[in-house]
Design a protein around this motif. Sequence first.
Motif, mmCIF file in Angstrom:
data_model
loop_
_atom_site.group_PDB
_atom_site.id
_atom_site.type_symbol
_atom_site.label_atom_id
_atom_site.label_comp_id
_atom_site.label_asym_id
_atom_site.label_seq_id
_atom_site.Cartn_x
_atom_site.Cartn_y
_atom_site.Cartn_z
ATOM 1 N N GLY A 114 0.801 -1.225 0.000
ATOM 2 C CA GLY A 114 0.000 0.000 0.000
ATOM 3 C C GLY A 114 0.831 1.270 0.000
ATOM 4 O O GLY A 114 0.277 2.366 -0.044
ATOM 5 N N PHE A 115 2.170 1.141 0.004
ATOM 6 C CA PHE A 115 3.018 2.325 0.048
ATOM 7 C C PHE A 115 3.775 2.502 -1.262
ATOM 8 O O PHE A 115 3.953 1.557 -2.035
ATOM 9 C CB PHE A 115 4.003 2.245 1.224
ATOM 10 N N LEU A 116 4.244 3.740 -1.478
ATOM 11 C CA LEU A 116 4.933 4.123 -2.713
ATOM 12 C C LEU A 116 6.247 4.800 -2.377
ATOM 13 O O LEU A 116 6.371 5.429 -1.322
ATOM 14 C CB LEU A 116 4.058 5.103 -3.509
ATOM 15 N N ARG A 117 7.211 4.681 -3.304
ATOM 16 C CA ARG A 117 8.504 5.336 -3.089
ATOM 17 C C ARG A 117 9.034 5.876 -4.413
ATOM 18 O O ARG A 117 8.897 5.220 -5.445
ATOM 19 C CB ARG A 117 9.520 4.343 -2.524
ATOM 20 N N GLN A 118 9.672 7.034 -4.362
ATOM 21 C CA GLN A 118 10.303 7.608 -5.539
ATOM 22 C C GLN A 118 11.683 7.006 -5.707
ATOM 23 O O GLN A 118 12.443 6.917 -4.739
ATOM 24 C CB GLN A 118 10.413 9.133 -5.391
ATOM 25 N N VAL A 119 11.999 6.589 -6.916
ATOM 26 C CA VAL A 119 13.318 6.068 -7.254
ATOM 27 C C VAL A 119 13.735 6.711 -8.573
ATOM 28 O O VAL A 119 12.918 6.804 -9.496
ATOM 29 C CB VAL A 119 13.279 4.523 -7.426
ATOM 30 N N SER A 120 14.971 7.178 -8.641
ATOM 31 C CA SER A 120 15.473 7.743 -9.900
ATOM 32 C C SER A 120 16.509 6.819 -10.499
ATOM 33 O O SER A 120 17.409 6.342 -9.794
ATOM 34 C CB SER A 120 16.126 9.109 -9.656
ATOM 35 N N VAL A 121 16.371 6.558 -11.778
ATOM 36 C CA VAL A 121 17.334 5.717 -12.493
ATOM 37 C C VAL A 121 17.684 6.421 -13.797
ATOM 38 O O VAL A 121 16.799 6.648 -14.631
ATOM 39 C CB VAL A 121 16.732 4.324 -12.815
ATOM 40 N N ASP A 122 18.966 6.781 -13.956
ATOM 41 C CA ASP A 122 19.410 7.439 -15.190
ATOM 42 C C ASP A 122 18.542 8.641 -15.548
ATOM 43 O O ASP A 122 18.187 8.830 -16.711
ATOM 44 C CB ASP A 122 19.381 6.436 -16.350
ATOM 45 N N GLY A 123 18.158 9.415 -14.554
ATOM 46 C CA GLY A 123 17.358 10.605 -14.816
ATOM 47 C C GLY A 123 15.876 10.336 -15.031
ATOM 48 O O GLY A 123 15.116 11.254 -15.325
ATOM 49 N N VAL A 124 15.469 9.083 -14.915
ATOM 50 C CA VAL A 124 14.053 8.731 -15.067
ATOM 51 C C VAL A 124 13.450 8.536 -13.682
ATOM 52 O O VAL A 124 13.953 7.744 -12.882
ATOM 53 C CB VAL A 124 13.883 7.425 -15.893
ATOM 54 N N GLY A 125 12.395 9.277 -13.385
ATOM 55 C CA GLY A 125 11.725 9.144 -12.099
ATOM 56 C C GLY A 125 10.723 8.011 -12.131
ATOM 57 O O GLY A 125 9.893 7.928 -13.032
ATOM 58 N N LEU A 126 10.824 7.139 -11.159
ATOM 59 C CA LEU A 126 9.906 6.001 -11.064
ATOM 60 C C LEU A 126 9.108 6.076 -9.775
ATOM 61 O O LEU A 126 9.582 6.578 -8.753
ATOM 62 C CB LEU A 126 10.690 4.678 -11.055
ATOM 63 N N CYS A 127 7.921 5.554 -9.850
ATOM 64 C CA CYS A 127 7.077 5.368 -8.672
ATOM 65 C C CYS A 127 7.056 3.870 -8.409
ATOM 66 O O CYS A 127 6.466 3.103 -9.173
ATOM 67 C CB CYS A 127 5.674 5.896 -8.977
ATOM 68 N N VAL A 128 7.770 3.469 -7.364
ATOM 69 C CA VAL A 128 7.851 2.047 -7.008
ATOM 70 C C VAL A 128 6.919 1.821 -5.826
ATOM 71 O O VAL A 128 6.927 2.585 -4.856
ATOM 72 C CB VAL A 128 9.297 1.653 -6.643
ATOM 73 N N GLY A 129 6.116 0.812 -5.919
ATOM 74 C CA GLY A 129 5.167 0.550 -4.837
ATOM 75 C C GLY A 129 4.882 -0.926 -4.686
ATOM 76 O O GLY A 129 5.391 -1.761 -5.439
ATOM 77 N N ARG A 130 4.065 -1.208 -3.683
ATOM 78 C CA ARG A 130 3.719 -2.608 -3.417
ATOM 79 C C ARG A 130 2.200 -2.718 -3.249
ATOM 80 O O ARG A 130 1.577 -1.956 -2.500
ATOM 81 C CB ARG A 130 4.417 -3.092 -2.140
#
Length: 107
Positions: free
Chosen positions: A20-36
């Motif tokens: 139910g939670f989300l986290r911001q992750v950046s990879v090579d300048g690409v912003g991702l929303c990683v969650g479960r």
Amino acid sequence: MESKPLTEHEIGPVDDVKPGFLRQVSVDGVGLCVGRLMDGTLFAVDEMCTHEEVSLVDGYVDGDEVECPAHGSRFDVRTGAVTGEPARVPVRCFALRVEGEKTFVAL
Ligand code: FES
């Protein structure tokens, strides 16, 4: 047009991302929303909502969807499809692979 082959990038341990939670992750300048999801499935989609420049990381997980905090657009995290407007453009989904304590995303 030829598409670029995908490359896996380590995004570090995300074991602590609770259902139910989300986290911001950046990879090579690409912003991702990683969650479960509540069933424990980890996912990664584009960080930014396609309606306006608002981070989905500040949104909510509901079922198989993530909801934008700004105007309530919803996206299926398994396909990226818009499941609730006002957004009309899907987000991209990124494959994750967990190997021991490491997690990799394919971009
Ligand atoms: S910015 Fe996400 S719904 Fe408007």
